[in-house]
Scaffold this motif. Structure first.
Motif, PDB file in Angstrom:
ATOM      1  N   THR A  54       0.857  -1.180   0.000  1.00 34.10           N
ATOM      2  CA  THR A  54       0.000   0.000   0.000  1.00 34.10           C
ATOM      3  C   THR A  54       0.896   1.233   0.000  1.00 34.10           C
ATOM      4  N   TYR A  55       0.306   2.381  -0.060  1.00 26.22           N
ATOM      5  CA  TYR A  55       1.078   3.625  -0.085  1.00 26.22           C
ATOM      6  C   TYR A  55       0.737   4.458   1.136  1.00 26.22           C
ATOM      7  N   CYS A  56       1.732   5.125   1.683  1.00 25.86           N
ATOM      8  CA  CYS A  56       1.523   6.018   2.820  1.00 25.86           C
ATOM      9  C   CYS A  56       0.657   7.195   2.348  1.00 25.86           C
ATOM     10  N   LYS A  62       5.783   3.449  -0.712  1.00 27.38           N
ATOM     11  CA  LYS A  62       5.166   2.126  -0.762  1.00 27.38           C
ATOM     12  C   LYS A  62       5.668   1.289   0.410  1.00 27.38           C
ATOM     13  N   CYS A  63       4.740   0.680   1.146  1.00 25.98           N
ATOM     14  CA  CYS A  63       5.096  -0.192   2.261  1.00 25.98           C
ATOM     15  C   CYS A  63       3.991  -1.221   2.458  1.00 25.98           C
ATOM     16  N   LYS A  64       4.227  -2.206   3.328  1.00 22.41           N
ATOM     17  CA  LYS A  64       3.217  -3.217   3.619  1.00 22.41           C
ATOM     18  C   LYS A  64       2.160  -2.609   4.529  1.00 22.41           C
ATOM     19  N   LEU A  65       0.932  -3.071   4.377  1.00 17.67           N
ATOM     20  CA  LEU A  65      -0.169  -2.569   5.203  1.00 17.67           C
ATOM     21  C   LEU A  65       0.107  -2.807   6.687  1.00 17.67           C
ATOM     22  N   SER A  66       0.720  -3.942   7.014  1.00 22.67           N
ATOM     23  CA  SER A  66       1.013  -4.255   8.412  1.00 22.67           C
ATOM     24  C   SER A  66       2.055  -3.315   9.010  1.00 22.67           C
ATOM     25  N   GLU A  67       2.837  -2.658   8.172  1.00 22.29           N
ATOM     26  CA  GLU A  67       3.879  -1.740   8.643  1.00 22.29           C
ATOM     27  C   GLU A  67       3.480  -0.269   8.505  1.00 22.29           C
ATOM     28  N   ASP A  69       1.171   1.721  10.035  1.00 25.64           N
ATOM     29  CA  ASP A  69       1.040   2.517  11.260  1.00 25.64           C
ATOM     30  C   ASP A  69       2.400   2.891  11.822  1.00 25.64           C
ATOM     31  N   ASP A  70       3.330   1.934  11.839  1.00 28.23           N
ATOM     32  CA  ASP A  70       4.680   2.211  12.326  1.00 28.23           C
ATOM     33  C   ASP A  70       5.380   3.229  11.423  1.00 28.23           C
ATOM     34  N   HIS A  71       5.183   3.096  10.105  1.00 28.09           N
ATOM     35  CA  HIS A  71       5.792   4.043   9.170  1.00 28.09           C
ATOM     36  C   HIS A  71       5.286   5.455   9.435  1.00 28.09           C
ATOM     37  N   ILE A  72       3.975   5.609   9.569  1.00 30.99           N
ATOM     38  CA  ILE A  72       3.401   6.938   9.784  1.00 30.99           C
ATOM     39  C   ILE A  72       3.880   7.523  11.112  1.00 30.99           C
ATOM     40  N   ALA A  73       3.938   6.695  12.144  1.00 33.31           N
ATOM     41  CA  ALA A  73       4.312   7.181  13.471  1.00 33.31           C
ATOM     42  C   ALA A  73       5.802   7.491  13.593  1.00 33.31           C
ATOM     43  N   ASN A  74       6.671   6.710  12.933  1.00 31.74           N
ATOM     44  CA  ASN A  74       8.110   6.831  13.215  1.00 31.74           C
ATOM     45  C   ASN A  74       9.003   7.146  12.023  1.00 31.74           C
ATOM     46  N   LYS A  75       8.569   6.868  10.810  1.00 34.39           N
ATOM     47  CA  LYS A  75       9.479   6.975   9.667  1.00 34.39           C
ATOM     48  C   LYS A  75       9.034   7.957   8.593  1.00 34.39           C
ATOM     49  N   CYS A  76       7.780   8.360   8.600  1.00 39.27           N
ATOM     50  CA  CYS A  76       7.235   9.209   7.540  1.00 39.27           C
ATOM     51  C   CYS A  76       7.818  10.618   7.649  1.00 39.27           C
ATOM     52  N   ASP A  77       8.492  11.068   6.585  1.00 41.63           N
ATOM     53  CA  ASP A  77       9.114  12.397   6.588  1.00 41.63           C
ATOM     54  C   ASP A  77       8.094  13.514   6.760  1.00 41.63           C
ATOM     55  N   VAL A  78       6.926  13.361   6.146  1.00 41.20           N
ATOM     56  CA  VAL A  78       5.894  14.391   6.241  1.00 41.20           C
ATOM     57  C   VAL A  78       5.398  14.511   7.682  1.00 41.20           C
ATOM     58  N   THR A  79       5.161  13.388   8.333  1.00 41.26           N
ATOM     59  CA  THR A  79       4.690  13.400   9.715  1.00 41.26           C
ATOM     60  C   THR A  79       5.758  13.960  10.648  1.00 41.26           C
ATOM     61  N   ILE A  80       7.006  13.583  10.425  1.00 39.33           N
ATOM     62  CA  ILE A  80       8.101  14.085  11.261  1.00 39.33           C
ATOM     63  C   ILE A  80       8.212  15.603  11.131  1.00 39.33           C
ATOM     64  N   GLN A  81       8.162  16.115   9.904  1.00 33.91           N
ATOM     65  CA  GLN A  81       8.234  17.574   9.691  1.00 33.91           C
ATOM     66  C   GLN A  81       7.032  18.276  10.323  1.00 33.91           C
TER      67      GLN A  81
END
Length: 101
Positions: A54-56, A62-67, A69-81
């Protein structure tokens, strides 16, 4: 050998064979660990599999659906900014008591 058998019977036999194959269980190609009937595989891969790609929604990575939430919370550049901006804005807009009052 097939010449001696009625064409209709041959077609019926092939369709029956194909129908039996569709009812067999197969492992999900995305390795989620689920065994799914071949006839339901496309639906599983598109809508049910937790490991489907799926896509953030924030950054489009592009990342797995199971990952996700973790991507958005900890790795997503847009969320971090966004979080950095909100933190800076909260600090600059705090109400402070006036020492003269």
């Amino acid at each position: 050998r097939e010449r001696l058998i009625c064409k209709v019977e041959m077609r019926r036999a092939r369709l029956a064979q194909k129908g039996r194959l569709l009812l067999q269980l197969a492992e999900c190609p995305y390795k989620c660990g689920e065994d799914v009937m071949r006839k339901d595989m496309r639906f599983h891969m598109e809508y049910r599999c937790p490991e489907r790609p799926t896509y953030c929604p924030q950054c489009g990575v592009k990342c797995k659906l199971s990952e996700l939430d973790d991507h958005i919370a900890n790795k997503c550049d847009v969320t971090i900014q966004r979080n950095k901006f909100l933190t800076a804005h909260e600090i600059s807009s705090r109400l402070e008591n006036c020492p003269a009052c």
